[in-house]
Design a protein around this motif. Structure first.
Motif, mmCIF file in Angstrom:
data_model
loop_
_atom_site.group_PDB
_atom_site.id
_atom_site.type_symbol
_atom_site.label_atom_id
_atom_site.label_comp_id
_atom_site.label_asym_id
_atom_site.label_seq_id
_atom_site.Cartn_x
_atom_site.Cartn_y
_atom_site.Cartn_z
ATOM 1 N N GLN A 21 0.818 -1.198 0.000
ATOM 2 C CA GLN A 21 0.000 0.000 0.000
ATOM 3 C C GLN A 21 0.859 1.258 0.000
ATOM 4 N N CYS A 22 2.024 1.176 0.619
ATOM 5 C CA CYS A 22 2.877 2.360 0.760
ATOM 6 C C CYS A 22 4.242 2.148 0.126
ATOM 7 N N ASP A 23 4.245 1.852 -1.191
ATOM 8 C CA ASP A 23 5.520 1.685 -1.889
ATOM 9 C C ASP A 23 5.650 2.615 -3.098
ATOM 10 N N LEU A 24 4.744 3.581 -3.247
ATOM 11 C CA LEU A 24 4.776 4.426 -4.441
ATOM 12 C C LEU A 24 6.084 5.206 -4.561
ATOM 13 N N HIS A 25 6.722 5.511 -3.446
ATOM 14 C CA HIS A 25 7.975 6.268 -3.482
ATOM 15 C C HIS A 25 9.133 5.441 -4.030
ATOM 16 N N THR A 26 9.010 4.104 -4.027
ATOM 17 C CA THR A 26 10.086 3.259 -4.579
ATOM 18 C C THR A 26 9.707 2.619 -5.907
ATOM 19 N N THR A 79 -4.281 -14.527 -9.812
ATOM 20 C CA THR A 79 -3.985 -14.707 -8.386
ATOM 21 C C THR A 79 -3.787 -13.333 -7.747
ATOM 22 N N PRO A 80 -4.882 -12.748 -7.249
ATOM 23 C CA PRO A 80 -4.802 -11.448 -6.576
ATOM 24 C C PRO A 80 -4.428 -11.628 -5.102
ATOM 25 N N GLU A 81 -3.526 -10.788 -4.625
ATOM 26 C CA GLU A 81 -3.172 -10.834 -3.203
ATOM 27 C C GLU A 81 -3.709 -9.609 -2.494
ATOM 28 N N LEU A 82 -4.549 -9.821 -1.497
ATOM 29 C CA LEU A 82 -5.059 -8.719 -0.686
ATOM 30 C C LEU A 82 -3.942 -8.268 0.257
ATOM 31 N N LYS A 83 -3.412 -7.085 0.009
ATOM 32 C CA LYS A 83 -2.286 -6.614 0.800
ATOM 33 C C LYS A 83 -2.718 -6.225 2.216
ATOM 34 N N VAL A 84 -1.842 -6.461 3.148
ATOM 35 C CA VAL A 84 -2.098 -6.051 4.533
ATOM 36 C C VAL A 84 -2.096 -4.516 4.581
ATOM 37 N N PRO A 85 -3.173 -3.887 5.034
ATOM 38 C CA PRO A 85 -3.219 -2.413 5.054
ATOM 39 C C PRO A 85 -2.103 -1.827 5.914
ATOM 40 N N GLN A 86 -1.584 -0.692 5.471
ATOM 41 C CA GLN A 86 -0.572 0.026 6.236
ATOM 42 C C GLN A 86 -1.125 1.325 6.813
ATOM 43 N N VAL A 87 -2.451 1.390 6.834
ATOM 44 C CA VAL A 87 -3.144 2.488 7.505
ATOM 45 C C VAL A 87 -4.119 1.856 8.477
ATOM 46 N N PRO A 88 -4.518 2.579 9.528
ATOM 47 C CA PRO A 88 -5.490 2.002 10.469
ATOM 48 C C PRO A 88 -6.797 1.641 9.765
ATOM 49 N N MET A 89 -7.322 0.476 10.116
ATOM 50 C CA MET A 89 -8.624 0.052 9.598
ATOM 51 C C MET A 89 -9.624 0.039 10.758
ATOM 52 N N PRO A 90 -10.880 0.445 10.542
ATOM 53 C CA PRO A 90 -11.453 0.886 9.274
ATOM 54 C C PRO A 90 -10.772 2.167 8.762
ATOM 55 N N PHE A 91 -10.529 2.215 7.437
ATOM 56 C CA PHE A 91 -9.908 3.373 6.807
ATOM 57 C C PHE A 91 -10.863 4.555 6.863
ATOM 58 N N GLY A 102 -12.359 5.613 9.203
ATOM 59 C CA GLY A 102 -13.447 5.323 10.115
ATOM 60 C C GLY A 102 -14.589 4.505 9.558
ATOM 61 N N SER A 103 -14.535 4.147 8.251
ATOM 62 C CA SER A 103 -15.708 3.463 7.688
ATOM 63 C C SER A 103 -15.404 2.301 6.755
ATOM 64 N N TYR A 104 -14.215 2.250 6.161
ATOM 65 C CA TYR A 104 -13.896 1.189 5.196
ATOM 66 C C TYR A 104 -13.214 0.044 5.946
ATOM 67 N N THR A 105 -13.951 -1.048 6.142
ATOM 68 C CA THR A 105 -13.460 -2.133 6.995
ATOM 69 C C THR A 105 -12.624 -3.142 6.211
ATOM 70 N N GLN A 106 -11.896 -3.968 6.948
ATOM 71 C CA GLN A 106 -11.116 -5.037 6.332
ATOM 72 C C GLN A 106 -12.019 -5.998 5.559
ATOM 73 N N ASP A 107 -13.184 -6.328 6.096
ATOM 74 C CA ASP A 107 -14.099 -7.231 5.399
ATOM 75 C C ASP A 107 -14.624 -6.611 4.108
ATOM 76 N N SER A 139 -3.679 -14.121 0.718
ATOM 77 C CA SER A 139 -3.472 -13.157 1.790
ATOM 78 C C SER A 139 -2.477 -13.711 2.800
ATOM 79 N N PHE A 140 -1.688 -12.800 3.399
ATOM 80 C CA PHE A 140 -0.827 -13.160 4.527
ATOM 81 C C PHE A 140 -1.624 -13.197 5.824
ATOM 82 N N GLN A 141 -2.857 -12.717 5.792
ATOM 83 C CA GLN A 141 -3.701 -12.710 6.987
ATOM 84 C C GLN A 141 -4.694 -13.868 6.920
ATOM 85 N N LEU A 142 -4.595 -14.780 7.857
ATOM 86 C CA LEU A 142 -5.476 -15.934 7.888
ATOM 87 C C LEU A 142 -6.931 -15.498 7.983
#
Length: 409
Positions: A107-112, A211-223, A225-230, A254-257
């Motif tokens: 989520q936070c790699d745009l600078h590289t 094969t899409p990988e749901l990346k682990v968010p690097q911002v607090p979730m819900p994003f 305050g309203s966009y949840t992990q589910d 996903s890396f998250q079970l």
């Protein structure tokens, strides 16, 4: 004359259709064969020469496109992977500020991975702007630019570049110009970024699987305050449903079970092919050991009992040194198969030159790794003895070549 022209047109049309199903391997797989030490594997692969045709194989899984030479998660990288015969093509999925899904490894790699820092209007939106290194204090150069900092429209204006940054750079130009010598910037003059839906449309048009990988968010979730992990996990599946893609063609990861369990509960047709990515070697560093089942929590049988069917660890966790310099399956690999779990490994061709042991991906077999040809030795053990479904690769031609030579799907 007209009959001749018509006949030639039919022949050319047939040839074009046939060529579309042939993989273009280039010289690298054969270079690796030449690098192998003499033995049965080298003899077998040498007999699978350049004078034959090669077809796409599901065993060959594109990791981020073809990032050994092309900017990752770009249209150009996907096309390179397709041409090299990857049967399954990956999109790592992150979300934008307006909650649209896009292909990006983090989520936070745009600078590289993009030119955002060279775009003042967009760089100003980054979570953290560029800060140069300070040799006097030991401070490293840094920045943090996230997909969630931008709207989809803003994201799509960026150009992809080879993933790299120089932490010792004292200028922005030096920070961005850091591609490792064993990669190349030759194909990085353009890098067309893709939304998740654009990736789906492209891969669908190419006739390959997803094969899409749901990346682990690097911002607090819900994003915000309203966009949840589910909601995020569901949005990924909904894009395939909207495109009319059958669940059998999709391997969500996903890396998250908890994400795998969500898909199993809410969309079991997709959940049955979900891939649990195992990075416990990093998350539980110092505690997790692939040779000690008591350090695996949850264990293999427990994962299977939760409904997990496909487990995907890094290459090194599946192998260990065998007798007389050989490579053999690890305890982790044997116990996974015993529990009925299928395996996928990541990521081949990501380590640079293997002289000296090969780094992270080869750490468990470093004593028996001496050169680039050992990538094929590892691949052979993963296929014949571990029995993996497939292997992620930064240069799919190698896995495509091997799969064709040994008859893997």
């Amino acid at each position: 004359m007209r009959t001749l022209v018509a006949t030639l047109a039919l022949v050319l049309a047939a040839s074009a259709g046939s060529a579309a199903e042939q993989a273009q391997l280039g010289p690298r797989p054969f270079y690796l064969v030449d690098s192998l030490k003499p033995g049965p594997l080298k003899d077998r692969l040498s007999a699978c020469g350049v004078d034959r045709s090669y077809s796409p194989r599901r065993f060959s899984i594109s990791h981020r496109g073809a990032p050994l030479q092309f900017p990752e998660h770009t249209r150009e990288g996907v096309m390179a992977a397709y041409r090299m015969g990857a049967g399954i093509i990956e999109c790592d999925v992150a979300f934008t500020r307006d909650r649209q899904l896009v292909c990006r490894h983090s989520q936070c790699d745009l600078h590289t991975t993009t030119d955002i820092l060279a775009r003042p209007d967009l760089a100003a939106k980054c979570t953290k702007g560029f800060e140069p290194a300070d040799p006097a204090t030991g401070r490293k150069a840094s920045a943090k630019c996230c997909t969630s900092d931008l709207t989809l429209a803003e994201f799509k204006t960026l150009n992809g570049k080879m993933d790299a940054a120089d932490p010792d750079a004292t200028t922005l130009a030096a920070y961005m110009n850091a591609t490792p010598r064993w990669r190349t910037d030759l194909y990085a003059t353009t890098g067309t970024l893709m939304s998740h839906r654009e990736y789906i449309a492209l891969v669908k048009s190419l006739g390959r699987k997803f094969t899409p990988e749901l990346k682990v968010p690097q911002v607090p979730m819900p994003f915000e305050g309203s966009y949840t992990q589910d909601q995020y996990a569901q949005a990924l599946i909904d894009d395939y449903k909207a495109a009319g893609i059958p669940a059998a063609d999709v391997f969500p990861q996903s890396f998250q079970l908890r994400d795998v369990q969500y898909w199993l509960a809410k969309d079991p047709e997709f959940g049955r092919q979900a891939v649990f990515l195992d990075d416990r070697d990093e998350r539980e560093a110092g505690r997790f050991d692939p040779e000690k089942p008591e350090t695996w929590k949850p264990g293999m049988a427990e994962l299977a009992g939760m409904g997990v069917r496909i487990l995907a660890p890094p290459l090194w966790m599946l192998v260990r040194p065998g007798p007389d310099g050989t490579i053999e399956p690890s305890t982790y690999a044997r116990e996974a198969k015993k529990a009925g779990l299928q395996l996928i490994a990541w990521s081949l061709e990501r380590s640079g030159p293997l002289k000296g042991g090969g780094g992270y991906y080869y750490q468990s077999i470093k004593p028996v790794v001496t050169g680039d040809g050992d990538a094929l030795r590892l691949l052979d053990v993963l296929h014949r003895e571990v029995g993996v479904l497939g292997v992620f690769s930064d240069w799919p031609a190698t896995a495509t070549f091997y799969a064709n030579c040994v008859g893997a799907d």
